[in-house]
Scaffold this motif. Structure first.
Motif, PDB file in Angstrom:
ATOM      1  N   GLY A  21      80.172 -64.214  12.229  1.00  0.00           N
ATOM      2  CA  GLY A  21      80.969 -63.502  11.239  1.00  0.00           C
ATOM      3  C   GLY A  21      80.761 -62.004  11.320  1.00  0.00           C
ATOM      4  N   ARG A  22      80.153 -61.578  12.436  1.00  0.00           N
ATOM      5  CA  ARG A  22      79.888 -60.160  12.677  1.00  0.00           C
ATOM      6  C   ARG A  22      79.049 -59.542  11.557  1.00  0.00           C
ATOM      7  NH1 ARG A  22      82.727 -58.160  16.904  1.00  0.00           N
ATOM      8  NH2 ARG A  22      82.932 -56.074  16.055  1.00  0.00           N
ATOM      9  N   ARG A  23      78.005 -60.282  11.173  1.00  0.00           N
ATOM     10  CA  ARG A  23      77.086 -59.821  10.135  1.00  0.00           C
ATOM     11  C   ARG A  23      75.812 -59.297  10.777  1.00  0.00           C
ATOM     12  NH1 ARG A  23      76.746 -65.202   6.977  1.00  0.00           N
ATOM     13  NH2 ARG A  23      74.795 -64.281   6.294  1.00  0.00           N
ATOM     14  N   TYR A  24      75.230 -58.293  10.189  1.00  0.00           N
ATOM     15  CA  TYR A  24      73.992 -57.656  10.634  1.00  0.00           C
ATOM     16  C   TYR A  24      74.133 -57.071  12.043  1.00  0.00           C
ATOM     17  CZ  TYR A  24      71.703 -59.599   6.542  1.00  0.00           C
ATOM     18  OH  TYR A  24      71.346 -59.897   5.254  1.00  0.00           O
ATOM     19  N   PRO A  25      74.828 -55.932  12.148  1.00  0.00           N
ATOM     20  CA  PRO A  25      74.963 -55.294  13.462  1.00  0.00           C
ATOM     21  C   PRO A  25      73.609 -54.781  13.955  1.00  0.00           C
ATOM     22  CG  PRO A  25      75.802 -53.847  11.744  1.00  0.00           C
ATOM     23  CD  PRO A  25      75.479 -55.165  11.088  1.00  0.00           C
ATOM     24  N   ILE A  26      73.319 -55.042  15.226  1.00  0.00           N
ATOM     25  CA  ILE A  26      72.052 -54.599  15.818  1.00  0.00           C
ATOM     26  C   ILE A  26      72.290 -54.001  17.211  1.00  0.00           C
ATOM     27  CG2 ILE A  26      70.508 -56.100  14.500  1.00  0.00           C
ATOM     28  CD1 ILE A  26      70.596 -58.053  16.884  1.00  0.00           C
ATOM     29  N   PRO A  27      73.155 -52.991  17.313  1.00  0.00           N
ATOM     30  CA  PRO A  27      73.435 -52.420  18.631  1.00  0.00           C
ATOM     31  C   PRO A  27      72.312 -51.532  19.167  1.00  0.00           C
ATOM     32  CG  PRO A  27      74.597 -51.175  16.972  1.00  0.00           C
ATOM     33  CD  PRO A  27      73.953 -52.348  16.275  1.00  0.00           C
ATOM     34  N   ASP A  28      71.389 -51.132  18.300  1.00  0.00           N
ATOM     35  CA  ASP A  28      70.302 -50.243  18.730  1.00  0.00           C
ATOM     36  C   ASP A  28      69.080 -50.470  17.839  1.00  0.00           C
ATOM     37  OD1 ASP A  28      70.747 -48.795  16.282  1.00  0.00           O
ATOM     38  OD2 ASP A  28      72.270 -47.595  17.296  1.00  0.00           O
ATOM     39  N   ALA A  29      67.986 -49.783  18.172  1.00  0.00           N
ATOM     40  CA  ALA A  29      66.726 -49.975  17.453  1.00  0.00           C
ATOM     41  C   ALA A  29      66.826 -49.602  15.975  1.00  0.00           C
ATOM     42  CB  ALA A  29      65.612 -49.177  18.113  1.00  0.00           C
ATOM     43  N   THR A  30      67.550 -48.564  15.666  1.00  0.00           N
ATOM     44  CA  THR A  30      67.686 -48.146  14.269  1.00  0.00           C
ATOM     45  C   THR A  30      68.342 -49.242  13.436  1.00  0.00           C
ATOM     46  OG1 THR A  30      67.854 -45.836  14.929  1.00  0.00           O
ATOM     47  CG2 THR A  30      68.668 -46.390  12.733  1.00  0.00           C
ATOM     48  N   HIS A  31      69.415 -49.799  13.962  1.00  0.00           N
ATOM     49  CA  HIS A  31      70.104 -50.868  13.245  1.00  0.00           C
ATOM     50  C   HIS A  31      69.279 -52.155  13.229  1.00  0.00           C
ATOM     51  CE1 HIS A  31      73.573 -48.175  13.647  1.00  0.00           C
ATOM     52  NE2 HIS A  31      73.961 -48.762  12.534  1.00  0.00           N
ATOM     53  N   ALA A  32      68.519 -52.401  14.279  1.00  0.00           N
ATOM     54  CA  ALA A  32      67.662 -53.586  14.316  1.00  0.00           C
ATOM     55  C   ALA A  32      66.595 -53.511  13.228  1.00  0.00           C
ATOM     56  CB  ALA A  32      67.023 -53.737  15.687  1.00  0.00           C
ATOM     57  N   ARG A  33      65.968 -52.340  13.086  1.00  0.00           N
ATOM     58  CA  ARG A  33      64.966 -52.172  12.025  1.00  0.00           C
ATOM     59  C   ARG A  33      65.596 -52.328  10.649  1.00  0.00           C
ATOM     60  NH1 ARG A  33      62.836 -48.677  15.864  1.00  0.00           N
ATOM     61  NH2 ARG A  33      64.064 -46.897  15.178  1.00  0.00           N
ATOM     62  N   ASP A  34      66.791 -51.789  10.469  1.00  0.00           N
ATOM     63  CA  ASP A  34      67.482 -51.925   9.193  1.00  0.00           C
ATOM     64  C   ASP A  34      67.843 -53.386   8.929  1.00  0.00           C
ATOM     65  OD1 ASP A  34      68.642 -50.707   6.821  1.00  0.00           O
ATOM     66  OD2 ASP A  34      70.577 -51.288   7.684  1.00  0.00           O
ATOM     67  N   ALA A  35      68.281 -54.092   9.948  1.00  0.00           N
ATOM     68  CA  ALA A  35      68.623 -55.508   9.790  1.00  0.00           C
ATOM     69  C   ALA A  35      67.400 -56.308   9.346  1.00  0.00           C
ATOM     70  CB  ALA A  35      69.188 -56.070  11.087  1.00  0.00           C
ATOM     71  N   LEU A  36      66.244 -56.004   9.928  1.00  0.00           N
ATOM     72  CA  LEU A  36      65.017 -56.698   9.520  1.00  0.00           C
ATOM     73  C   LEU A  36      64.705 -56.449   8.045  1.00  0.00           C
ATOM     74  CD1 LEU A  36      62.725 -56.056  12.610  1.00  0.00           C
ATOM     75  CD2 LEU A  36      63.667 -58.246  11.865  1.00  0.00           C
ATOM     76  N   ALA A  37      64.837 -55.222   7.610  1.00  0.00           N
ATOM     77  CA  ALA A  37      64.553 -54.883   6.210  1.00  0.00           C
ATOM     78  C   ALA A  37      65.539 -55.552   5.263  1.00  0.00           C
ATOM     79  CB  ALA A  37      64.575 -53.373   6.019  1.00  0.00           C
ATOM     80  N   ARG A  38      66.825 -55.469   5.596  1.00  0.00           N
ATOM     81  CA  ARG A  38      67.839 -56.075   4.726  1.00  0.00           C
ATOM     82  C   ARG A  38      67.721 -57.590   4.701  1.00  0.00           C
ATOM     83  NH1 ARG A  38      66.985 -52.858   2.541  1.00  0.00           N
ATOM     84  NH2 ARG A  38      66.805 -51.038   3.779  1.00  0.00           N
ATOM     85  N   ALA A  39      67.427 -58.180   5.851  1.00  0.00           N
ATOM     86  CA  ALA A  39      67.308 -59.642   5.915  1.00  0.00           C
ATOM     87  C   ALA A  39      66.145 -60.125   5.060  1.00  0.00           C
ATOM     88  CB  ALA A  39      67.138 -60.090   7.359  1.00  0.00           C
ATOM     89  N   SER A  40      65.033 -59.413   5.113  1.00  0.00           N
ATOM     90  CA  SER A  40      63.889 -59.783   4.282  1.00  0.00           C
ATOM     91  C   SER A  40      64.257 -59.729   2.803  1.00  0.00           C
ATOM     92  CB  SER A  40      62.716 -58.845   4.572  1.00  0.00           C
ATOM     93  OG  SER A  40      61.627 -59.162   3.757  1.00  0.00           O
ATOM     94  N   GLU A  41      64.935 -58.668   2.430  1.00  0.00           N
ATOM     95  CA  GLU A  41      65.375 -58.521   1.042  1.00  0.00           C
ATOM     96  C   GLU A  41      66.317 -59.656   0.633  1.00  0.00           C
ATOM     97  OE1 GLU A  41      68.033 -55.332  -1.538  1.00  0.00           O
ATOM     98  OE2 GLU A  41      67.158 -54.701   0.361  1.00  0.00           O
ATOM     99  N   MET A  42      67.280 -59.965   1.483  1.00  0.00           N
ATOM    100  CA  MET A  42      68.263 -61.009   1.164  1.00  0.00           C
ATOM    101  C   MET A  42      67.620 -62.400   1.139  1.00  0.00           C
ATOM    102  SD  MET A  42      71.155 -59.636   0.452  1.00  0.00           S
ATOM    103  CE  MET A  42      70.340 -58.206  -0.237  1.00  0.00           C
TER     104      MET A  42
END
Length: 69
Positions: A21-42
């Motif tokens: 569903g094109r959720r949690y974009p991780i095209p680079d390290a910055t977005h990957a770190r953000d995805a980890l933080a948001r996923a933990s929160e969710m």
């Protein structure tokens, strides 16, 4: 946090997202770190299953490993 414009997000391949569903974009390290933080929160809020969290975590870690090389 690095922002993606709508045009940039739409141009990303499906493989650049951690979840279907094109959720949690991780095209680079910055977005990957953000995805980890948001996923933990969710996960703690009950908005993600453990399986979804694990998938995000593994894909984001893979992106981060590539960035370190």
């Amino acid at each position: 946090m690095s922002k993606l414009t709508t045009q940039e997000r739409n141009a990303l391949p499906d493989s650049a997202f951690a979840l279907p569903g094109r959720r949690y974009p991780i095209p680079d390290a910055t977005h990957a770190r953000d995805a980890l933080a948001r996923a933990s929160e969710m996960l703690h809020r009950g908005n993600l299953t453990q399986a979804e969290y694990d998938l995000i975590h593994s894909k984001a870690e893979a992106v981060l490993r590539q960035e370190r090389l």
